[in-house]
Design an enzyme around this catalytic site. Structure first.
Site, PDB file in Angstrom:
ATOM      1  N   ASP A 111      -6.697  -4.909  -2.970  1.00  0.00           N
ATOM      2  CA  ASP A 111      -5.562  -5.592  -2.342  1.00  0.00           C
ATOM      3  C   ASP A 111      -4.725  -4.633  -1.489  1.00  0.00           C
ATOM      4  OD1 ASP A 111      -4.912  -4.378  -4.851  1.00  0.00           O
ATOM      5  OD2 ASP A 111      -2.976  -5.400  -4.847  1.00  0.00           O
TER       6      ASP A 111
ATOM      7  N   GLU B  25      -6.177   6.674  -6.570  1.00  0.00           N
ATOM      8  CA  GLU B  25      -5.522   7.020  -5.314  1.00  0.00           C
ATOM      9  C   GLU B  25      -4.447   8.102  -5.450  1.00  0.00           C
ATOM     10  OE1 GLU B  25      -3.126   3.702  -3.837  1.00  0.00           O
ATOM     11  OE2 GLU B  25      -3.048   2.974  -5.864  1.00  0.00           O
TER      12      GLU B  25
ATOM     13  N   ASP C 247      -4.139   3.051   2.222  1.00  0.00           N
ATOM     14  CA  ASP C 247      -3.834   2.556   0.867  1.00  0.00           C
ATOM     15  C   ASP C 247      -4.577   1.264   0.602  1.00  0.00           C
ATOM     16  OD1 ASP C 247      -2.672   2.052  -1.570  1.00  0.00           O
ATOM     17  OD2 ASP C 247      -0.759   1.426  -0.761  1.00  0.00           O
TER      18      ASP C 247
ATOM     19  N   GLU D  24      -3.352  -4.315  -7.626  1.00  0.00           N
ATOM     20  CA  GLU D  24      -2.616  -3.069  -7.911  1.00  0.00           C
ATOM     21  C   GLU D  24      -1.214  -3.128  -7.322  1.00  0.00           C
ATOM     22  OE1 GLU D  24      -0.906   0.875  -7.477  1.00  0.00           O
ATOM     23  OE2 GLU D  24      -1.409  -0.459  -5.831  1.00  0.00           O
ATOM     24  N   GLU D  25      -1.125  -3.718  -6.127  1.00  0.00           N
ATOM     25  CA  GLU D  25       0.153  -3.714  -5.414  1.00  0.00           C
ATOM     26  C   GLU D  25       1.207  -4.598  -6.084  1.00  0.00           C
ATOM     27  OE1 GLU D  25       0.795  -1.562  -3.427  1.00  0.00           O
ATOM     28  OE2 GLU D  25      -0.933  -0.975  -2.243  1.00  0.00           O
TER      29      GLU D  25
ATOM     30  N   HIS E 270      -8.272   0.019  -5.371  1.00  0.00           N
ATOM     31  CA  HIS E 270      -7.849  -1.386  -5.407  1.00  0.00           C
ATOM     32  C   HIS E 270      -8.197  -2.062  -4.091  1.00  0.00           C
ATOM     33  CE1 HIS E 270      -4.106  -0.608  -3.086  1.00  0.00           C
ATOM     34  NE2 HIS E 270      -3.945   0.477  -3.838  1.00  0.00           N
TER      35      HIS E 270
ATOM     36  N   HIS F 148       2.143   1.297   3.122  1.00  0.00           N
ATOM     37  CA  HIS F 148       3.130   0.201   3.117  1.00  0.00           C
ATOM     38  C   HIS F 148       3.980   0.170   4.397  1.00  0.00           C
ATOM     39  CE1 HIS F 148       3.052  -0.266  -1.573  1.00  0.00           C
ATOM     40  NE2 HIS F 148       1.892   0.133  -1.090  1.00  0.00           N
TER      41      HIS F 148
END
Ligand SMILES: [Zn+2]
Length: 451
Positions: free
Chosen positions: A112, A205, A143, A177-178, A110, A410
Protein backbone atom coordinates in the site's frame (compact mmCIF):
# COMPACT_ATOMS: atom_id res chain seq x y z
CA UNK A 1 29.51 -14.54 -8.38
CA UNK A 2 28.69 -13.55 -11.90
CA UNK A 3 25.60 -11.59 -12.83
CA UNK A 4 23.38 -11.99 -15.81
CA UNK A 5 24.97 -9.27 -17.82
CA UNK A 6 28.49 -9.69 -16.53
CA UNK A 7 31.09 -11.50 -18.62
CA UNK A 8 34.26 -13.28 -17.53
CA UNK A 9 36.44 -10.28 -18.32
CA UNK A 10 34.06 -7.96 -16.47
CA UNK A 11 33.45 -10.15 -13.46
CA UNK A 12 35.79 -8.19 -11.23
CA UNK A 13 34.34 -4.83 -12.31
CA UNK A 14 31.17 -3.78 -10.46
CA UNK A 15 28.20 -3.99 -12.79
CA UNK A 16 27.19 -0.55 -11.71
CA UNK A 17 30.35 0.91 -13.22
CA UNK A 18 29.73 -0.98 -16.44
CA UNK A 19 26.27 0.47 -16.48
CA UNK A 20 27.68 3.97 -15.92
CA UNK A 21 30.01 3.42 -18.85
CA UNK A 22 27.03 2.61 -21.07
CA UNK A 23 25.23 5.54 -19.54
CA UNK A 24 27.90 8.08 -20.46
CA UNK A 25 28.75 6.56 -23.84
CA UNK A 26 25.24 6.52 -25.16
CA UNK A 27 23.34 9.18 -23.26
CA UNK A 28 21.83 11.70 -25.60
CA UNK A 29 18.63 13.51 -24.77
CA UNK A 30 16.52 10.59 -23.58
CA UNK A 31 18.19 8.73 -20.75
CA UNK A 32 15.99 5.61 -20.86
CA UNK A 33 17.18 4.69 -24.34
CA UNK A 34 20.76 4.52 -23.14
CA UNK A 35 20.06 1.85 -20.53
CA UNK A 36 21.49 -1.59 -21.20
CA UNK A 37 18.76 -3.97 -22.34
CA UNK A 38 18.50 -5.85 -19.05
CA UNK A 39 18.30 -2.64 -17.08
CA UNK A 40 15.51 -1.39 -19.30
CA UNK A 41 13.50 -4.53 -18.56
CA UNK A 42 14.19 -4.10 -14.84
CA UNK A 43 13.08 -0.46 -14.87
CA UNK A 44 10.04 -1.36 -16.90
CA UNK A 45 8.97 -3.98 -14.30
CA UNK A 46 9.45 -1.42 -11.52
CA UNK A 47 7.29 1.09 -13.38
CA UNK A 48 4.62 -1.55 -13.96
CA UNK A 49 4.36 -2.11 -10.20
CA UNK A 50 4.34 1.65 -9.52
CA UNK A 51 1.44 2.10 -11.92
CA UNK A 52 -0.80 -0.15 -9.83
CA UNK A 53 -2.75 2.24 -7.65
CA UNK A 54 -2.74 0.88 -4.09
CA UNK A 55 -3.33 4.24 -2.40
CA UNK A 56 -5.40 4.68 0.70
CA UNK A 57 -8.19 5.10 1.61
CA UNK A 58 -9.35 2.34 -0.77
CA UNK A 59 -6.36 0.30 -1.92
CA UNK A 60 -7.27 -2.49 -4.33
CA UNK A 61 -4.70 -5.15 -3.60
CA UNK A 62 -5.72 -7.76 -6.16
CA UNK A 63 -3.92 -6.24 -9.22
CA UNK A 64 -0.78 -5.82 -7.07
CA UNK A 65 -1.06 -9.42 -5.87
CA UNK A 66 -1.54 -10.67 -9.45
CA UNK A 67 1.53 -8.74 -10.57
CA UNK A 68 3.66 -10.17 -7.75
CA UNK A 69 2.44 -13.70 -8.51
CA UNK A 70 3.35 -13.27 -12.17
CA UNK A 71 6.83 -12.09 -11.19
CA UNK A 72 7.26 -15.00 -8.78
CA UNK A 73 6.34 -17.38 -11.58
CA UNK A 74 8.92 -16.01 -14.01
CA UNK A 75 11.60 -16.10 -11.29
CA UNK A 76 10.62 -19.58 -10.18
CA UNK A 77 9.55 -18.87 -6.60
CA UNK A 78 6.85 -20.70 -4.67
CA UNK A 79 3.96 -18.41 -3.81
CA UNK A 80 0.86 -18.28 -1.64
CA UNK A 81 -1.67 -15.75 -0.47
CA UNK A 82 -2.78 -15.60 3.15
CA UNK A 83 -5.95 -13.66 3.78
CA UNK A 84 -6.17 -12.93 7.51
CA UNK A 85 -8.58 -10.07 6.76
CA UNK A 86 -10.95 -10.15 3.79
CA UNK A 87 -9.58 -8.41 0.66
CA UNK A 88 -6.27 -7.74 2.40
CA UNK A 89 -3.95 -10.44 1.08
CA UNK A 90 -0.51 -11.12 2.52
CA UNK A 91 1.59 -12.48 -0.34
CA UNK A 92 4.35 -14.89 0.62
CA UNK A 93 7.03 -16.06 -1.80
CA UNK A 94 9.53 -18.74 -0.96
CA UNK A 95 12.99 -19.68 -2.23
CA UNK A 96 13.87 -22.86 -0.35
CA UNK A 97 17.35 -23.08 1.13
CA UNK A 98 19.60 -26.11 1.02
CA UNK A 99 19.35 -26.51 4.81
CA UNK A 100 15.75 -26.23 6.02
CA UNK A 101 16.84 -26.58 9.66
CA UNK A 102 18.62 -23.22 9.70
CA UNK A 103 16.34 -20.23 10.50
CA UNK A 104 15.09 -18.47 7.40
CA UNK A 105 15.29 -14.82 6.35
CA UNK A 106 12.27 -12.74 5.41
CA UNK A 107 12.34 -9.74 3.11
CA UNK A 108 9.31 -7.61 3.86
CA UNK A 109 7.66 -4.78 1.96
CA UNK A 110 4.21 -3.24 2.03
CA UNK A 111 2.06 -3.00 -1.09
CA UNK A 112 0.00 0.00 0.00
CA UNK A 113 0.94 3.64 -0.45
CA UNK A 114 -0.38 6.84 1.10
CA UNK A 115 -2.92 9.04 -0.64
CA UNK A 116 -1.90 11.69 -3.16
CA UNK A 117 -2.95 15.24 -3.90
CA UNK A 118 -2.95 14.91 -7.67
CA UNK A 119 -2.81 18.61 -8.44
CA UNK A 120 0.37 19.11 -6.36
CA UNK A 121 2.41 16.71 -8.52
CA UNK A 122 4.45 17.68 -11.58
CA UNK A 123 3.59 14.34 -13.20
CA UNK A 124 0.62 12.03 -12.54
CA UNK A 125 1.57 10.01 -9.42
CA UNK A 126 0.63 6.64 -10.93
CA UNK A 127 2.24 7.12 -14.37
CA UNK A 128 5.80 6.39 -13.19
CA UNK A 129 7.09 9.12 -15.50
CA UNK A 130 10.86 9.25 -16.04
CA UNK A 131 12.32 12.71 -16.51
CA UNK A 132 15.51 13.52 -18.39
CA UNK A 133 17.65 13.07 -15.29
CA UNK A 134 16.36 9.52 -14.93
CA UNK A 135 14.14 10.29 -11.93
CA UNK A 136 11.09 8.04 -11.74
CA UNK A 137 8.14 9.94 -10.28
CA UNK A 138 5.48 7.88 -8.55
CA UNK A 139 3.77 7.40 -5.23
CA UNK A 140 5.58 4.42 -3.74
CA UNK A 141 8.84 5.00 -5.64
CA UNK A 142 10.57 5.43 -2.24
CA UNK A 143 7.94 4.08 0.15
CA UNK A 144 8.32 1.24 -0.64
CA UNK A 145 7.52 -0.41 -3.94
CA UNK A 146 11.17 0.09 -4.88
CA UNK A 147 12.33 -2.23 -2.11
CA UNK A 148 9.74 -4.94 -2.89
CA UNK A 149 10.81 -5.06 -6.52
CA UNK A 150 14.52 -4.81 -5.71
CA UNK A 151 14.22 -7.95 -3.56
CA UNK A 152 12.72 -9.79 -6.53
CA UNK A 153 15.25 -8.49 -9.04
CA UNK A 154 18.14 -9.43 -6.75
CA UNK A 155 16.72 -12.95 -6.32
CA UNK A 156 16.16 -13.24 -10.06
CA UNK A 157 19.83 -12.44 -10.69
CA UNK A 158 21.11 -14.72 -7.93
CA UNK A 159 19.01 -17.59 -9.26
CA UNK A 160 20.19 -16.98 -12.81
CA UNK A 161 23.79 -17.01 -11.63
CA UNK A 162 23.27 -20.45 -10.11
CA UNK A 163 23.52 -19.28 -6.50
CA UNK A 164 21.88 -21.53 -3.93
CA UNK A 165 20.96 -20.16 -0.50
CA UNK A 166 21.61 -22.22 2.61
CA UNK A 167 18.84 -20.46 4.48
CA UNK A 168 15.36 -20.33 3.04
CA UNK A 169 14.36 -16.89 1.77
CA UNK A 170 10.80 -15.61 2.19
CA UNK A 171 9.58 -12.46 0.52
CA UNK A 172 6.44 -10.96 2.04
CA UNK A 173 4.23 -8.30 0.46
CA UNK A 174 1.81 -7.02 3.07
CA UNK A 175 -1.22 -4.71 3.02
CA UNK A 176 -2.15 -1.74 5.20
CA UNK A 177 1.22 -0.72 6.64
CA UNK A 178 0.31 2.91 6.09
CA UNK A 179 -2.72 2.60 8.35
CA UNK A 180 -0.91 0.76 11.13
CA UNK A 181 -0.37 -2.74 9.76
CA UNK A 182 -3.04 -4.38 11.88
CA UNK A 183 -4.64 -6.20 8.95
CA UNK A 184 -1.28 -7.21 7.49
CA UNK A 185 2.06 -7.52 9.28
CA UNK A 186 0.56 -7.81 12.76
CA UNK A 187 -1.63 -10.73 11.67
CA UNK A 188 1.27 -12.41 9.88
CA UNK A 189 3.61 -11.97 12.86
CA UNK A 190 1.18 -13.66 15.23
CA UNK A 191 0.11 -16.43 12.83
CA UNK A 192 0.82 -20.13 13.00
CA UNK A 193 2.18 -19.93 9.44
CA UNK A 194 4.81 -17.49 10.61
CA UNK A 195 5.87 -19.80 13.44
CA UNK A 196 6.38 -22.58 10.91
CA UNK A 197 8.59 -20.35 8.79
CA UNK A 198 11.22 -20.37 11.56
CA UNK A 199 12.43 -16.86 10.76
CA UNK A 200 15.79 -15.71 12.11
CA UNK A 201 16.02 -12.19 10.67
CA UNK A 202 13.69 -9.77 8.94
CA UNK A 203 14.55 -6.95 6.57
CA UNK A 204 12.05 -4.14 6.16
CA UNK A 205 11.92 -0.51 5.06
CA UNK A 206 14.30 2.24 6.12
CA UNK A 207 14.83 5.75 4.78
CA UNK A 208 16.65 7.34 1.87
CA UNK A 209 19.99 8.94 2.58
CA UNK A 210 20.75 12.43 1.31
CA UNK A 211 24.47 11.62 1.06
CA UNK A 212 26.46 8.62 -0.20
CA UNK A 213 26.10 6.57 3.03
CA UNK A 214 23.32 3.95 3.30
CA UNK A 215 21.27 3.92 6.48
CA UNK A 216 20.20 0.97 8.66
CA UNK A 217 17.66 1.06 11.49
CA UNK A 218 17.52 -1.40 14.38
CA UNK A 219 14.69 0.21 16.35
CA UNK A 220 12.03 2.85 15.90
CA UNK A 221 10.14 5.51 17.78
CA UNK A 222 6.65 4.59 18.92
CA UNK A 223 3.69 6.69 17.85
CA UNK A 224 1.38 8.04 20.53
CA UNK A 225 -1.65 9.89 19.23
CA UNK A 226 -2.88 11.97 22.10
CA UNK A 227 -6.12 13.94 22.32
CA UNK A 228 -6.46 16.39 25.17
CA UNK A 229 -9.76 17.96 26.04
CA UNK A 230 -10.51 21.01 28.15
CA UNK A 231 -13.85 21.98 29.63
CA UNK A 232 -14.98 25.20 31.26
CA UNK A 233 -18.01 27.39 31.64
CA UNK A 234 -19.59 28.71 28.49
CA UNK A 235 -20.00 32.47 28.43
CA UNK A 236 -20.62 35.61 26.43
CA UNK A 237 -17.78 36.52 24.10
CA UNK A 238 -17.37 39.87 25.81
CA UNK A 239 -16.87 38.52 29.33
CA UNK A 240 -13.50 38.02 31.03
CA UNK A 241 -13.44 35.09 33.43
CA UNK A 242 -11.02 32.41 34.62
CA UNK A 243 -10.92 28.75 33.62
CA UNK A 244 -12.62 28.90 30.26
CA UNK A 245 -12.11 25.80 28.10
CA UNK A 246 -10.09 27.86 25.63
CA UNK A 247 -7.86 29.29 28.33
CA UNK A 248 -7.27 25.85 29.84
CA UNK A 249 -6.39 24.39 26.46
CA UNK A 250 -4.11 27.31 25.56
CA UNK A 251 -2.07 26.76 28.75
CA UNK A 252 -1.56 23.15 27.71
CA UNK A 253 -0.57 24.10 24.19
CA UNK A 254 1.97 26.58 25.56
CA UNK A 255 3.46 23.84 27.73
CA UNK A 256 3.64 21.40 24.79
CA UNK A 257 5.22 24.10 22.63
CA UNK A 258 7.98 24.74 25.18
CA UNK A 259 8.73 21.02 25.41
CA UNK A 260 8.73 20.69 21.61
CA UNK A 261 11.16 23.60 21.23
CA UNK A 262 13.59 22.09 23.78
CA UNK A 263 13.60 18.74 21.93
CA UNK A 264 13.93 20.40 18.55
CA UNK A 265 16.86 22.50 19.81
CA UNK A 266 18.81 19.31 20.58
CA UNK A 267 18.21 18.13 17.01
CA UNK A 268 19.14 21.51 15.50
CA UNK A 269 22.33 21.65 17.57
CA UNK A 270 23.28 18.19 16.32
CA UNK A 271 23.32 16.82 19.89
CA UNK A 272 20.83 14.09 18.98
CA UNK A 273 19.54 12.30 15.87
CA UNK A 274 15.89 12.50 14.81
CA UNK A 275 15.24 9.00 16.17
CA UNK A 276 16.59 9.92 19.60
CA UNK A 277 14.35 12.84 20.54
CA UNK A 278 10.67 12.97 21.51
CA UNK A 279 8.80 14.78 18.77
CA UNK A 280 5.42 16.41 19.42
CA UNK A 281 3.34 18.05 16.74
CA UNK A 282 -0.15 19.43 17.08
CA UNK A 283 -2.21 17.86 14.29
CA UNK A 284 -5.70 19.17 15.00
CA UNK A 285 -7.60 21.79 16.98
CA UNK A 286 -11.31 21.63 17.58
CA UNK A 287 -13.22 24.30 19.46
CA UNK A 288 -15.68 27.09 19.10
CA UNK A 289 -19.39 27.47 18.40
CA UNK A 290 -19.85 30.12 15.72
CA UNK A 291 -23.57 30.76 15.16
CA UNK A 292 -24.47 30.92 11.46
CA UNK A 293 -26.63 33.80 10.22
CA UNK A 294 -28.01 34.40 6.70
CA UNK A 295 -25.07 36.70 5.93
CA UNK A 296 -22.22 34.94 7.75
CA UNK A 297 -21.85 34.07 11.42
CA UNK A 298 -21.53 35.74 14.78
CA UNK A 299 -18.68 35.04 17.16
CA UNK A 300 -19.92 36.08 20.55
CA UNK A 301 -19.76 32.76 22.43
CA UNK A 302 -16.96 31.25 24.50
CA UNK A 303 -17.22 27.46 24.12
CA UNK A 304 -17.48 25.01 27.02
CA UNK A 305 -15.23 22.45 25.31
CA UNK A 306 -11.95 22.63 23.40
CA UNK A 307 -9.78 19.83 22.04
CA UNK A 308 -6.35 19.38 20.50
CA UNK A 309 -4.66 16.32 18.98
CA UNK A 310 -0.93 15.61 19.04
CA UNK A 311 1.28 13.17 17.19
CA UNK A 312 4.00 12.20 19.65
CA UNK A 313 6.92 9.88 18.83
CA UNK A 314 8.73 8.17 21.70
CA UNK A 315 12.26 6.78 21.22
CA UNK A 316 12.75 3.29 22.70
CA UNK A 317 15.41 4.63 25.05
CA UNK A 318 12.97 6.99 26.81
CA UNK A 319 11.13 5.96 29.98
CA UNK A 320 7.50 6.20 28.87
CA UNK A 321 6.38 6.74 32.47
CA UNK A 322 8.08 10.13 32.47
CA UNK A 323 6.16 11.15 29.36
CA UNK A 324 2.93 9.89 30.90
CA UNK A 325 3.64 11.95 34.03
CA UNK A 326 4.21 15.07 31.94
CA UNK A 327 0.89 14.53 30.16
CA UNK A 328 -0.97 14.04 33.43
CA UNK A 329 0.64 16.94 35.28
CA UNK A 330 1.34 19.56 32.62
CA UNK A 331 -0.45 18.87 29.36
CA UNK A 332 -3.82 17.65 30.59
CA UNK A 333 -4.03 18.15 34.38
CA UNK A 334 -7.36 17.45 36.02
CA UNK A 335 -6.73 20.58 38.14
CA UNK A 336 -7.38 22.55 34.92
CA UNK A 337 -10.52 20.56 34.03
CA UNK A 338 -8.66 18.56 31.44
CA UNK A 339 -8.88 14.97 30.30
CA UNK A 340 -6.89 13.00 27.75
CA UNK A 341 -7.08 9.83 25.73
CA UNK A 342 -4.81 7.92 23.39
CA UNK A 343 -6.17 7.18 19.95
CA UNK A 344 -3.12 5.04 19.40
CA UNK A 345 -0.31 4.11 21.70
CA UNK A 346 2.41 1.69 20.67
CA UNK A 347 4.75 0.36 23.33
CA UNK A 348 8.34 1.45 22.69
CA UNK A 349 10.49 -1.64 22.06
CA UNK A 350 14.16 -1.53 22.95
CA UNK A 351 15.58 -4.47 21.03
CA UNK A 352 18.15 -6.87 22.38
CA UNK A 353 21.11 -5.38 20.55
CA UNK A 354 23.23 -8.53 20.92
CA UNK A 355 20.82 -10.34 18.61
CA UNK A 356 21.46 -7.70 15.97
CA UNK A 357 25.23 -7.64 16.05
CA UNK A 358 26.02 -10.46 13.60
CA UNK A 359 23.33 -9.27 11.18
CA UNK A 360 24.47 -5.66 11.25
CA UNK A 361 28.05 -6.76 10.74
CA UNK A 362 26.99 -8.91 7.78
CA UNK A 363 24.98 -6.03 6.38
CA UNK A 364 27.93 -3.67 6.60
CA UNK A 365 30.19 -6.19 4.88
CA UNK A 366 27.66 -6.94 2.16
CA UNK A 367 27.06 -3.26 1.40
CA UNK A 368 30.82 -2.69 1.27
CA UNK A 369 31.27 -5.65 -1.08
CA UNK A 370 28.77 -4.03 -3.42
CA UNK A 371 30.81 -0.79 -3.28
CA UNK A 372 28.56 1.00 -0.82
CA UNK A 373 29.07 2.46 2.63
CA UNK A 374 26.82 1.86 5.63
CA UNK A 375 26.40 4.38 8.46
CA UNK A 376 26.07 3.46 12.13
CA UNK A 377 22.74 1.83 13.06
CA UNK A 378 20.00 4.33 13.89
CA UNK A 379 16.56 4.55 15.45
CA UNK A 380 13.93 5.10 12.75
CA UNK A 381 12.13 8.37 13.56
CA UNK A 382 8.82 7.02 12.25
CA UNK A 383 7.10 3.68 12.58
CA UNK A 384 7.01 0.59 10.38
CA UNK A 385 5.80 -3.00 10.36
CA UNK A 386 9.09 -4.08 11.96
CA UNK A 387 7.58 -3.31 15.38
CA UNK A 388 5.35 -6.38 15.25
CA UNK A 389 8.38 -8.63 14.78
CA UNK A 390 10.61 -6.86 17.29
CA UNK A 391 7.81 -7.23 19.86
CA UNK A 392 8.25 -10.97 19.43
CA UNK A 393 11.99 -10.71 19.92
CA UNK A 394 12.96 -11.12 16.28
CA UNK A 395 15.78 -8.92 14.93
CA UNK A 396 14.32 -6.63 12.26
CA UNK A 397 16.49 -4.23 10.30
CA UNK A 398 15.08 -1.28 8.39
CA UNK A 399 17.03 -0.72 5.19
CA UNK A 400 15.99 0.98 1.94
CA UNK A 401 18.97 1.26 -0.42
CA UNK A 402 18.70 4.85 -1.64
CA UNK A 403 21.68 7.19 -1.43
CA UNK A 404 22.01 10.78 -2.66
CA UNK A 405 18.23 11.01 -2.64
CA UNK A 406 15.98 13.56 -0.93
CA UNK A 407 13.61 11.97 1.60
CA UNK A 408 10.24 12.24 -0.12
CA UNK A 409 8.10 9.57 1.44
CA UNK A 410 4.49 10.74 1.82
CA UNK A 411 5.49 13.97 0.00
CA UNK A 412 4.38 15.37 -3.34
CA UNK A 413 6.59 14.44 -6.31
CA UNK A 414 8.06 11.37 -4.62
CA UNK A 415 10.78 10.03 -6.93
CA UNK A 416 13.73 7.70 -7.14
CA UNK A 417 16.49 7.88 -9.70
CA UNK A 418 16.73 4.79 -11.88
CA UNK A 419 20.50 4.56 -11.36
CA UNK A 420 19.95 4.49 -7.57
CA UNK A 421 17.28 1.85 -8.03
CA UNK A 422 19.60 -0.37 -10.09
CA UNK A 423 22.43 0.12 -7.62
CA UNK A 424 20.06 -0.98 -4.84
CA UNK A 425 19.48 -4.30 -6.61
CA UNK A 426 23.21 -5.03 -6.51
CA UNK A 427 23.27 -4.10 -2.84
CA UNK A 428 20.47 -6.59 -2.13
CA UNK A 429 22.18 -9.30 -4.18
CA UNK A 430 25.17 -8.91 -1.93
CA UNK A 431 23.04 -8.86 1.25
CA UNK A 432 20.95 -11.89 0.32
CA UNK A 433 24.08 -13.79 -0.60
CA UNK A 434 25.72 -12.94 2.72
CA UNK A 435 22.64 -13.52 4.91
CA UNK A 436 21.61 -16.81 3.35
CA UNK A 437 25.14 -18.22 3.42
CA UNK A 438 25.72 -17.27 7.05
CA UNK A 439 25.35 -20.14 9.50
CA UNK A 440 28.15 -19.86 12.04
CA UNK A 441 26.35 -17.97 14.78
CA UNK A 442 22.89 -19.12 13.90
CA UNK A 443 22.02 -19.95 17.49
CA UNK A 444 22.85 -16.46 18.75
CA UNK A 445 21.41 -14.67 15.77
CA UNK A 446 18.09 -16.47 15.74
CA UNK A 447 17.01 -17.59 19.18
CA UNK A 448 13.48 -18.30 18.01
CA UNK A 449 12.78 -20.58 20.98
CA UNK A 450 12.95 -17.60 23.34
CA UNK A 451 9.97 -15.85 21.73
ZN1 LIG B 1 6.55 2.55 4.13
Amino acid sequence: MEGIYGTCSFSSVPRFLIFLLFFFLFTSTVVVVSLPEDSSAIISRFRQYLRINTAHPNPDYSPAADFIFSQAKTIGLESQSLEFVKSKPVILLKWPGTNPDVPSIILNSHMDVVAVENNKWSYPPFDAHIDEAGNIYARGSQDMKCVGMQYLEAIRRLKNSGFQPVRTVYVSFVPDEEIGGRGGAEKLAESEEFQKMNVGILLDEGLASTNETYRAFFAERSPWWLVIKATGSAGHGSKLYDNSAMENLMKSIESVTRFRAAQFDMLKAGLKEAGEIISVNMVFLKAGTPSPTPTGFVMNMQPSEAEAGFDIRIPPTVDEKLVEKRIEEEWAPSSRNMTFEFIRRKVPVLPDTDGYKPWLALLEGAVKKANGKLGRPEVLPLSSDSTYYRLRGLPAIGFSPMTNTPILLHDHNEFLNQVEYLKGIEIYESIIEAYTSYTEHTRNAASTDEF
